[in-house]
Design a protein around this motif. Sequence first.
Motif, PDB file in Angstrom:
ATOM      1  N   THR A  11     -14.653  -2.218   5.058  1.00  0.00           N
ATOM      2  CA  THR A  11     -13.789  -1.741   4.134  1.00  0.00           C
ATOM      3  C   THR A  11     -12.479  -1.079   4.727  1.00  0.00           C
ATOM      4  OG1 THR A  11     -15.899  -0.837   2.815  1.00  0.00           O
ATOM      5  CG2 THR A  11     -14.051   0.262   2.608  1.00  0.00           C
ATOM      6  N   ARG A  12     -11.711  -1.350   4.097  1.00  0.00           N
ATOM      7  CA  ARG A  12     -10.251  -0.840   4.582  1.00  0.00           C
ATOM      8  C   ARG A  12      -9.991   0.431   3.988  1.00  0.00           C
ATOM      9  NH1 ARG A  12      -4.954  -3.112   2.989  1.00  0.00           N
ATOM     10  NH2 ARG A  12      -6.247  -4.495   1.835  1.00  0.00           N
ATOM     11  N   ARG A  13      -9.460   1.426   4.663  1.00  0.00           N
ATOM     12  CA  ARG A  13      -9.083   2.698   3.995  1.00  0.00           C
ATOM     13  C   ARG A  13      -7.502   2.597   3.781  1.00  0.00           C
ATOM     14  NH1 ARG A  13     -13.190   3.853   7.537  1.00  0.00           N
ATOM     15  NH2 ARG A  13     -14.795   4.717   6.941  1.00  0.00           N
ATOM     16  N   GLU A  64      -8.083   5.562  -0.451  1.00  0.00           N
ATOM     17  CA  GLU A  64      -8.609   4.449  -1.440  1.00  0.00           C
ATOM     18  C   GLU A  64      -9.392   3.414  -0.313  1.00  0.00           C
ATOM     19  OE1 GLU A  64      -6.466   1.355  -3.634  1.00  0.00           O
ATOM     20  OE2 GLU A  64      -5.868   3.350  -4.773  1.00  0.00           O
ATOM     21  N   GLN A  65     -10.698   3.053  -0.996  1.00  0.00           N
ATOM     22  CA  GLN A  65     -11.612   2.288   0.048  1.00  0.00           C
ATOM     23  C   GLN A  65     -11.523   0.804  -0.675  1.00  0.00           C
ATOM     24  OE1 GLN A  65     -14.811   3.598   2.393  1.00  0.00           O
ATOM     25  NE2 GLN A  65     -14.456   5.623   1.822  1.00  0.00           N
TER      26      GLN A  65
END
Length: 173
Positions: free
Chosen positions: A141-143, A152-153
């Motif tokens: 998951t990129r933040r 936002e994830q």
Amino acid sequence: MLHVRIRAAVHGDLVALVNSLGQEPYFRERLAGQREKHGVLLVAWDGFTPIGDVYLWLDPAEEPEVRERLPGVPLLTHLEVAPEHRNQRIGTRLMGAAERRLRELGHDRVALGVDPRNRRVWPLYRRLGYVEWPHPPVPTTRRIYLPGGRVEQVPDVCRILVKDLREPRAGEG
């Protein structure tokens, strides 16, 4: 000419970090993690101006595949250099400082995840001795740190690169 120095960030650096690099929620999280001994935020400074950073993630990886296959191996995350300072070996210097710090902490390997589409960083990591592990890319998951403090994830995938830290390579430092 730049006179870059690299050191671990302290809480009092937050305003300068945000003014130069943005991402206030990110830097607040990393400074809190550093206070709790979960990692180290290294910052490259040109005088009193932050121009780049990298985070040494010392906790177990969030991704189960990485935890299982690389137990106890720290991760380097969020290597960034301000656009106007790129291609001046600042990223190389940040990586060298991170690797030295990890050796001092007793680690003999380090890993990092790379977005397969981010072709700009591949030559740097290869030159520094990172090799792709023999497993598929890892779902993660990129933040995304948005203005106003929202985070936002989004689902992402990373190729994992690993480096043996036992012997420094020529040119490090």
